[in-house]
Design a protein around this motif. Structure first.
Motif, PDB file in Angstrom:
ATOM      1  N   ARG A   1       0.828  -1.212   0.000  1.00  0.00           N
ATOM      2  CA  ARG A   1       0.000   0.000   0.000  1.00  0.00           C
ATOM      3  C   ARG A   1       0.858   1.256   0.000  1.00  0.00           C
ATOM      4  N   THR A   2       0.437   2.230  -0.817  1.00  0.00           N
ATOM      5  CA  THR A   2       1.235   3.449  -0.970  1.00  0.00           C
ATOM      6  C   THR A   2       0.818   4.514   0.039  1.00  0.00           C
ATOM      7  N   HIS A   3      -0.288   4.267   0.708  1.00  0.00           N
ATOM      8  CA  HIS A   3      -0.762   5.175   1.769  1.00  0.00           C
ATOM      9  C   HIS A   3      -1.715   4.393   2.683  1.00  0.00           C
ATOM     10  N   THR A   4      -2.137   4.998   3.775  1.00  0.00           N
ATOM     11  CA  THR A   4      -3.053   4.294   4.686  1.00  0.00           C
ATOM     12  C   THR A   4      -4.511   4.491   4.262  1.00  0.00           C
ATOM     13  N   SER A   5      -4.728   5.274   3.190  1.00  0.00           N
ATOM     14  CA  SER A   5      -6.112   5.560   2.762  1.00  0.00           C
ATOM     15  C   SER A   5      -6.946   4.326   2.408  1.00  0.00           C
ATOM     16  N   PRO A   6      -6.362   3.206   1.877  1.00  0.00           N
ATOM     17  CA  PRO A   6      -7.227   2.047   1.611  1.00  0.00           C
ATOM     18  C   PRO A   6      -7.968   1.549   2.850  1.00  0.00           C
ATOM     19  N   VAL A   7      -7.472   1.867   4.028  1.00  0.00           N
ATOM     20  CA  VAL A   7      -8.181   1.442   5.250  1.00  0.00           C
ATOM     21  C   VAL A   7      -9.478   2.247   5.418  1.00  0.00           C
ATOM     22  N   GLN A   8      -9.535   3.428   4.788  1.00  0.00           N
ATOM     23  CA  GLN A   8     -10.824   4.159   4.725  1.00  0.00           C
ATOM     24  C   GLN A   8     -11.861   3.256   4.072  1.00  0.00           C
TER      25      GLN A   8
ATOM     26  N   GLY B   1       0.099   3.181  10.448  1.00  0.00           N
ATOM     27  CA  GLY B   1       0.623   1.978   9.798  1.00  0.00           C
ATOM     28  C   GLY B   1       1.756   2.242   8.826  1.00  0.00           C
ATOM     29  N   ARG B   2       2.325   1.138   8.333  1.00  0.00           N
ATOM     30  CA  ARG B   2       3.431   1.227   7.379  1.00  0.00           C
ATOM     31  C   ARG B   2       2.901   1.439   5.974  1.00  0.00           C
ATOM     32  N   THR B   3       3.653   2.233   5.206  1.00  0.00           N
ATOM     33  CA  THR B   3       3.291   2.494   3.817  1.00  0.00           C
ATOM     34  C   THR B   3       4.572   2.432   2.982  1.00  0.00           C
ATOM     35  N   TYR B   4       4.413   2.253   1.664  1.00  0.00           N
ATOM     36  CA  TYR B   4       5.595   1.957   0.839  1.00  0.00           C
ATOM     37  C   TYR B   4       5.572   2.722  -0.484  1.00  0.00           C
ATOM     38  N   ARG B   5       6.711   3.311  -0.820  1.00  0.00           N
ATOM     39  CA  ARG B   5       6.851   3.925  -2.145  1.00  0.00           C
ATOM     40  C   ARG B   5       8.290   3.784  -2.618  1.00  0.00           C
TER      41      ARG B   5
ATOM     42  N   MET C   1      10.038   2.450   2.895  1.00  0.00           N
ATOM     43  CA  MET C   1       8.968   2.166   3.851  1.00  0.00           C
ATOM     44  C   MET C   1       8.903   3.340   4.806  1.00  0.00           C
ATOM     45  N   PHE C   2       7.719   3.822   5.061  1.00  0.00           N
ATOM     46  CA  PHE C   2       7.556   4.913   6.025  1.00  0.00           C
ATOM     47  C   PHE C   2       6.210   4.731   6.734  1.00  0.00           C
ATOM     48  N   HIS C   3       5.864   5.652   7.609  1.00  0.00           N
ATOM     49  CA  HIS C   3       4.622   5.471   8.382  1.00  0.00           C
ATOM     50  C   HIS C   3       3.668   6.637   8.180  1.00  0.00           C
ATOM     51  N   GLN C   4       2.412   6.285   8.089  1.00  0.00           N
ATOM     52  CA  GLN C   4       1.390   7.332   7.990  1.00  0.00           C
ATOM     53  C   GLN C   4       0.339   7.141   9.070  1.00  0.00           C
TER      54      GLN C   4
END
Ligand code: PHE
Length: 355
Positions: free
Chosen positions: A169-176, A193-197, A207-210
């Motif tokens: 996932r590139t952002h935490t928005s899919p959890v919306q 959570g962790r996100t990846y780009r 990997m970073f966190h949003q």
């Protein structure tokens, strides 16, 4: 008649053969046990002539007491020896420095997640989570992101298959999306959570966190969003005078969309957030796009929502003066020792702020 002279000889013999506490116990029972020679001799006194009995009895007593004394002395001797040899072999050297107790530290990212959770829970948000491996639909399509959007590019996104169906996932928005599909409004969640780009330099790691925020209910507007963000930023940076501004922007899944800047200044070559006349971008936000609500079957004529997404690592860097993002994930124990937190640190002192 009991042969007392012989008994004495036996005692002398036995005693001279003792070399250990075990021998000693054995000797004790040999003479004084239930069937021991002396015990038996006492029993046999009954058959001794009356005239002799008294004398024999007193002699026997003397022999018995003498034996007990000698056994006791020997026992003391052996016990002392034992203690001394124990002391020699198990010597405690109290001058030795004690072993260092290494206490683990809490990583700044974990600390900031704790702080954020605590700040948002005060105003009714609960924590939701989703998987790091997402499908293309939740990460892009359901979030109204068009086919040609640059974020979908291989250069930006880690795809896990050739057909670009699964990805990190590139952002935490899919959890919306996941949350709105499962629950009916009102929905009020934060998602750390962790996100990846595909990105790597001083301020970007693959990997970073949003932290995502989502609030869907009746009559929600931009004013609510602004109030929530102001509360969050002032409490997080523990500065009631912190200035923030909303700047128009674009995200496919919000309309209108905005980016949020906070005020800062440079002092001794370091960023000080809160005061100052410079602006620093910290997060993206907006009103949930009606197309997104449609995708999760929420009637946008009845419900509105706001959403925001903020970089957790960046917040940690700003609040705790850490300059290189990459150092966060190198696992260097010396770094963690320096920047980490003790487990008994209070998550945040935002309660001290006047609201
Ligand atoms: N998902 C956006 C990003 O990663 C941030 C965002 C979240 C913007 C929610 C608006 C609403 O940049």
């Amino acid at each position: 008649m009991i042969d007392l002279a012989q008994l004495k000889d036996q005692i002398t013999n036995k005693l001279s053969g003792i070399t250990s506490l075990i021998d000693l116990e054995e000797t004790k029972s040999y003479f004084l046990g239930k069937k021991g020679l002396i015990t038996v001799a006492f029993k046999n006194l009954g058959s001794v002539e009356a005239s002799e009995r008294k004398l024999q009895a007193s002699e026997l007593n003397i022999i018995k007491n003498d034996l007990i004394d000698r056994l006791n002395n020997l026992q003391n001797e052996y016990e002392t020896k034992q203690i001394n040899s124990n002391l020699n072999s198990e010597k405690l050297d109290i001058t030795l420095p004690s072993k260092k107790i290494i206490k683990g530290k809490i990583h700044p990212v974990s600390q900031v997640i704790d702080e954020l959770t605590s700040i948002f829970s005060e105003i009714g948000f609960s924590v939701a989570e989703g998987p790091d491996i997402e499908n293309e639909y939740n990460n892009f399509t359901a979030l109204n992101t068009p086919e040609h959007h640059p974020a979908r590019d291989m250069h930006d996104t880690f795809y896990l298959d050739k057909n670009k169906k699964t990805l990190l996932r590139t952002h935490t928005s899919p959890v919306q999306i996941r949350t709105m599909l499962k629950n009916k409004p009102p929905i009020k969640i934060i998602v750390p959570g962790r996100t990846y780009r595909c990105d790597s330099d001083m301020t970007h790691t693959p990997m970073f966190h949003q932290l995502e925020g989502l609030y869907v209910d009746k009559n929600i507007n931009m004013g609510d969003l602004k109030g929530c963000l102001e509360y969050f930023l002032k409490n997080f940076f523990e500065d009631n005078k912190l200035k923030m501004r909303l700047r128009p922007s674009h995200f496919p899944f919000t309309e209108p969309s905005a980016e949020v800047d906070i005020s800062y200044k440079i002092e001794n070559e370091k960023i000080v957030v809160g005061e100052g006349d410079k602006w620093l971008e910290v997060l993206g936000c907006g009103m949930v796009h009606p197309n997104v609500l449609k995708n999760v079957k929420i009637d946008s004529s009845k419900f509105q929502g706001y959403a925001f997404g903020v970089g957790i690592d960046r917040l940690a860097m700003l609040k705790y003066g850490i300059t290189d993002l990459r150092s966060f994930f190198e696992g260097d124990i010396r770094w963690l020792d320096h920047y980490g937190f003790d487990s008994n640190d209070v998550p945040t002192n935002y309660r001290g702020l006047s609201k």
